[in-house]
Design an enzyme around this catalytic site. Structure first.
Site, PDB file in Angstrom:
ATOM      1  N   ASP A 298       0.549  -1.535  -0.074  1.00  0.00           N
ATOM      2  CA  ASP A 298      -0.241   0.188  -0.214  1.00  0.00           C
ATOM      3  C   ASP A 298       1.483   1.324  -0.018  1.00  0.00           C
ATOM      4  O   ASP A 298       2.195   1.154   0.628  1.00  0.00           O
ATOM      5  CB  ASP A 298      -0.962  -0.150   0.813  1.00  0.00           C
ATOM      6  CG  ASP A 298      -2.312   1.376   1.308  1.00  0.00           C
ATOM      7  OD1 ASP A 298      -2.281   1.433  -0.120  1.00  0.00           O
ATOM      8  OD2 ASP A 298      -2.177   1.199   2.390  1.00  0.00           O
TER       9      ASP A 298
ATOM     10  N   ASN B  37     -10.641  -2.793  -6.491  1.00  0.00           N
ATOM     11  CA  ASN B  37     -10.118  -1.746  -7.593  1.00  0.00           C
ATOM     12  C   ASN B  37     -10.510  -1.391  -8.520  1.00  0.00           C
ATOM     13  O   ASN B  37      -9.573  -0.189  -8.805  1.00  0.00           O
ATOM     14  CB  ASN B  37      -8.519  -2.407  -7.842  1.00  0.00           C
ATOM     15  CG  ASN B  37      -7.552  -1.773  -6.726  1.00  0.00           C
ATOM     16  OD1 ASN B  37      -6.312  -2.851  -6.271  1.00  0.00           O
ATOM     17  ND2 ASN B  37      -8.085  -1.459  -5.595  1.00  0.00           N
TER      18      ASN B  37
END
Length: 240
Positions: free
Chosen positions: A17, A65
């Site tokens: 991340d 996503n």
């Protein structure tokens, strides 16, 4: 279970991340962060291999996503080509085998073909497994496993009383990992403190390690620190 305080983890899972924030801090488009993140993945893969890790699972693209800007999603779909074009010879050299979890059907045909090439060309390797979670979601995995089990019951091939944790685990995407199906250690970079739909079943008794370091800045030395922190812990699995 044995006390694993002095043992290195066999299976490490990483939520990679912070790519977008890394790029934003440098006044660059988010895609530059993802590009840099691929270079970090290469370094961490080699370091994990050097440390004798058995399985390295990385969260490359989640089912959520797809909601990101189209330009960013299109760029992410091209990253496997960059990864394998430059890194596949080294993976083969180090005897690393590539596998994937997730639903590939929604991925562009070119991306699917590139991933399959990586799987095929490393299939005979017997060293560390690099497990890439691509278009993966933990809840979706559990739904699919439940549907498969329900179908077995419906067809009279399975008695509901036979359903237990071991049986459900056999229907999960990580089942081919055998004894290493469940991560010993989960690392998340960038300072976020959540699982984001990642390996929800498998992480039940994993140790968690969170760092504020953004993924593109996550070095092999940072990875070593995470491993060392894990080694100082005592895993109890709910026992005293």
């Amino acid at each position: 279970m044995q006390d694993t305080r002095t043992d290195r983890p066999h299976h490490v899972a990483i939520i990679m991340d912070g790519n977008g924030r890394w790029a934003k801090k440098r006044h660059m488009p988010r895609v530059f962060g993802h590009k840099k993140g691929v270079e970090t993945l290469k370094k961490i893969t080699i370091r994990a291999h050097e440390l004798g890790i058995k399985v390295l699972t990385v969260y490359a693209f989640s089912t959520e996503n797809w909601s990101r800007p189209e330009e960013e999603v299109n760029f992410l779909m091209k990253l496997p080509k960059e990864f394998f074009d430059s890194f596949l010879p080294e993976l083969i050299k180090h005897n690393v085998r590539v596998i994937t979890i997730g639903n590939p059907s929604r991925l562009p045909q070119e991306t699917q073909a590139l991933m399959q090439e990586g799987l095929d060309r490393t299939a005979a390797n017997t060293g560390m497994i690099l497990n890439i979670a691509l278009n993966y979601g933990g809840r979706q995995e559990l739904v699919h496993a439940s549907q498969a089990i329900a179908q077995q019951v419906l067809e009279g091939q399975l008695d509901p009383s036979a359903i237990d944790e071991d049986l459900l685990s056999q229907y999960l995407m990580t089942h081919p990992l055998g004894d290493y199906q469940d991560p010993d250690l989960m690392i998340r970079t960038s300072g976020e403190l959540r699982l984001s739909n990642f390996l929800l079943w498998q992480l039940a008794y994993s140790e968690f390690y969170f760092t504020d370091v953004l993924w593109p800045d996550f070095t092999p030395a940072e990875f070593d620190q995470a491993i060392e922190a894990y080694q100082k812990r005592q895993r109890r699995y709910g026992k005293v």
